[in-house]
Design a protein around this motif. Structure first.
Motif, short mmCIF file in Angstrom:
data_model
loop_
_atom_site.label_atom_id
_atom_site.label_comp_id
_atom_site.label_asym_id
_atom_site.label_seq_id
_atom_site.Cartn_x
_atom_site.Cartn_y
_atom_site.Cartn_z
N GLU A 39 47.05 30.72 38.28
CA GLU A 39 45.60 30.74 38.45
C GLU A 39 44.97 29.45 37.94
O GLU A 39 44.05 28.90 38.55
CB GLU A 39 44.99 31.95 37.75
CG GLU A 39 43.49 32.04 37.93
CD GLU A 39 42.90 33.36 37.47
OE1 GLU A 39 41.66 33.45 37.37
OE2 GLU A 39 43.68 34.31 37.21
N ARG A 63 44.91 37.98 42.62
CA ARG A 63 44.03 39.12 42.36
C ARG A 63 44.67 40.42 42.86
O ARG A 63 44.54 41.48 42.25
CB ARG A 63 42.67 38.90 43.04
CG ARG A 63 41.86 37.77 42.42
CD ARG A 63 41.41 38.12 41.02
NE ARG A 63 40.65 37.03 40.42
CZ ARG A 63 41.15 36.17 39.54
NH1 ARG A 63 42.42 36.27 39.16
NH2 ARG A 63 40.40 35.21 39.06
N GLN A 66 47.09 41.56 40.39
CA GLN A 66 46.38 42.10 39.22
C GLN A 66 45.66 43.41 39.54
O GLN A 66 45.01 43.97 38.67
CB GLN A 66 45.37 41.07 38.71
CG GLN A 66 46.00 39.79 38.17
CD GLN A 66 44.97 38.69 37.96
OE1 GLN A 66 43.94 38.63 38.63
NE2 GLN A 66 45.26 37.81 37.01
N ARG A 68 43.11 43.76 41.31
CA ARG A 68 41.67 43.51 41.37
C ARG A 68 41.32 43.34 42.85
O ARG A 68 41.03 42.27 43.35
CB ARG A 68 41.32 42.27 40.54
CG ARG A 68 41.54 42.49 39.06
CD ARG A 68 41.67 41.21 38.26
NE ARG A 68 40.47 40.39 38.25
CZ ARG A 68 40.34 39.27 37.54
NH1 ARG A 68 41.35 38.87 36.76
NH2 ARG A 68 39.23 38.56 37.59
N GLU A 71 37.97 41.82 44.40
CA GLU A 71 37.93 40.36 44.35
C GLU A 71 38.88 39.76 45.39
O GLU A 71 38.55 38.75 46.04
CB GLU A 71 38.31 39.87 42.96
CG GLU A 71 37.32 40.29 41.87
CD GLU A 71 37.81 39.92 40.49
OE1 GLU A 71 38.12 38.74 40.26
OE2 GLU A 71 37.89 40.83 39.63
N ALA A 72 40.05 40.38 45.56
CA ALA A 72 40.98 39.90 46.58
C ALA A 72 40.34 40.00 47.96
O ALA A 72 40.49 39.08 48.79
CB ALA A 72 42.27 40.72 46.53
#
Length: 507
Positions: A39, A63, A66, A68, A71-72
């Motif tokens: 990142e 993302r 993770q 998330r 956000e992805a």
């Protein structure tokens, strides 16, 4: 769901792997699992060029890894804006949408990706899998049938079988069994499909095709198939083999706990689920089962805490809200239970048990008018629900309407002759109307079923005393005193004012 480097996941069949750009330092870091370093490298690129397609794609993959997903979704959506013909971005975007249960949007992205690469078999398997998850089996089968037979991968056979079976084409689905013989993964996928469709024998026949070293999943699926056939000792043995090979499998522990529960070994089931929760504390399915078994094992405070957690983790799942509310209702946490039951009844207005649960809560709160409306609605939707009639009897007794209560309790006993609480309530109301012989008969029947009801013993003592049987009355009054000392503080004394010993059955 972890996202391996260069691969976008889909839920059952496998991975779509397509390298979107040449290897760089950040991609190598991502491949090694060093997300922080990857990142940092990506941001160094984006700081000078915020529209760098490759950097945005890799950040979206980070993302996704993770979990998330929102956000992805934004990142892959930006890449699609920059390059509408990016199959990689659309595929990853579809995966991010599917992970958030945005199936329709995910399907749209898969379809656009397929339009860009019409011969991409993996994308078609992805799309078919998503249709299966949505229960749109005709669309799934139609998608699979666009793949030429000579290019149809063995990993797609379980999807095809699931679609055929769901469409009522049982024989066509079963005939696919020999086609997976050379793939252990497909064998176990297909066995699970058969199991899901109540075809335990076919599941076991499929597993017999495994001729290599048998992994934990083999014994897990075999255990569940044997469990479905009612062969509990053999099922437990197989599941224990699975657990020995993969001690961190929460699914295996949940299956073992279910067998313990079926054998009324709720303490063992509860302990097993406690272990499963330590392995997978975020799993809602594990938490859901844990709530049920905590109640069954008498761990009421633990169940209440877990029920509250379930509401926070699964706020939109109505079945989970109902389960949590049932626990809260039984534990007299009415302030928390009532809003959940009101939401459930509002969103499932045709569910009689939802109205029953809400009516029970209102009875406890002595909101008699609201309780009557809810219970009457439950009775209209399902006149065979004995617990609704019981609660209407409770409500009538609470309102000082003994004759109405007697009618409801009599109806319960007609439908369920061994309903101890209804018999105790009936005896209490006959005592109020001074029909002593009828009261004695009902209370003695209640005692034969459940001698540990303190108020029933008290009422039995009163009836016997009124009938001049003082010695027998004294025995029951002594039992009442002993039972009352063991009764939890705050518990209702009168059976016509108490909730049933069990909350509404969970769907």
């Amino acid at each position: 769901m972890p996202w391996p480097w260069r691969c976008a996941p889909y839920s059952v069949v496998g991975w779509i792997c397509e390298e979107p750009f040449a290897a760089t330092g950040s991609q190598a870091q991502f491949k090694r699992g060093d997300l922080a370093a990857a990142e940092s490298s990506v941001w160094s690129v984006l700081s000078s060029n915020p529209n760098d397609e490759q950097a945005l794609t890799l950040l979206g993959m980070i993302r996704g890894e993770q979990q998330r997903y929102a956000e992805a979704e934004v990142l892959f959506g930006r890449v699609v804006q920059l390059n509408p013909k990016s199959v990689v971005a659309r595929t990853h975007l579809a995966n991010a949408l599917a992970a958030q249960n945005k199936e329709d949007d995910a399907i749209s992205q898969y379809q656009q990706a397929i339009d860009l690469t019409p011969n991409n078999t993996d994308l078609k398997l992805d799309l078919a899998d998503l249709y299966v998850r949505k229960g749109e089996f005709a669309q799934a089968l139609s998608t699979l049938e666009t793949i030429p037979p000579d290019r149809f991968p063995v990993s797609g056979i379980p999807l095809k079988a699931a679609s055929l079976l769901a469409l009522g084409r049982k024989s066509d689905g079963i005939q696919l069994l020999p086609q997976v013989k050379n793939s252990s993964a497909a064998i176990m996928d297909l066995a699970e499909v058969f199991l899901h469709n109540d075809l335990a024998d076919e599941a076991l026949r499929t597993l017999d095709l495994v001729n290599v070293k048998r992994p934990a999943r083999f014994y897990y699926v075999k255990g569940r198939a044997l469990q479905a056939k009612g062969q509990m000792p053999a099922a437990l043995s197989s599941l224990r083999q699975a657990s020995a090979l993969d001690p961190r499998s929460a699914d295996t522990l949940v299956a073992i706990a279910q067998i313990y529960a079926s054998q009324d070994k709720h303490a063992d089931s509860f302990a097993t689920l406690q272990h499963a929760r330590t392995l997978n504390p975020e799993s809602v399915p594990v938490l859901r089962r844990f709530v049920v078994e905590a109640m069954q094992a008498g761990q009421h405070s633990v169940a209440l805490t877990a029920a509250t957690e379930l509401v926070h983790k699964s706020p939109e799942n109505l079945d989970d809200l109902y389960l949590a509310a049932a626990v809260m209702l039984q534990e007299k946490e009415l302030t928390a239970a009532v809003p959940l039951l009101e939401k459930y009844a509002a969103q499932r207005p045709a569910d009689a048990k939802g109205w029953l649960g809400l009516g029970m809560a209102y009875v406890e709160q002595r909101r008699n008018d609201d309780a009557r409306r809810a219970l009457d609605r439950s009775a209209q939707l399902d006149p065979t629900l004995t617990e609704t009639q019981y609660q209407l009897g409770v409500l009538a007794g609470q309102e000082g309407k003994p004759q109405e209560g007697i009618q409801h309790f009599e109806q319960v006993i007609h439908m369920q002759p061994h309903h101890a609480m209804a018999l105790a309530g009936l005896g209490a109301l006959y005592l109020q109307t001074r029909e002593l012989e009828k009261a004695l008969n009902a209370l003695q029947r209640a005692e034969a079923i459940d001698p540990n009801n303190a108020q029933m013993q008290y009422d039995l003592g009163l009836v016997l005393s009124s009938l001049g049987k003082s010695e027998e009355a004294r025995v029951h009054m002594e039992r009442f005193q002993k039972l009352k000392q063991k009764q939890p503080r705050g518990a209702s004394n009168r059976p016509v004012e108490a909730s049933p010993t069990e909350p509404p059955k969970i769907k």
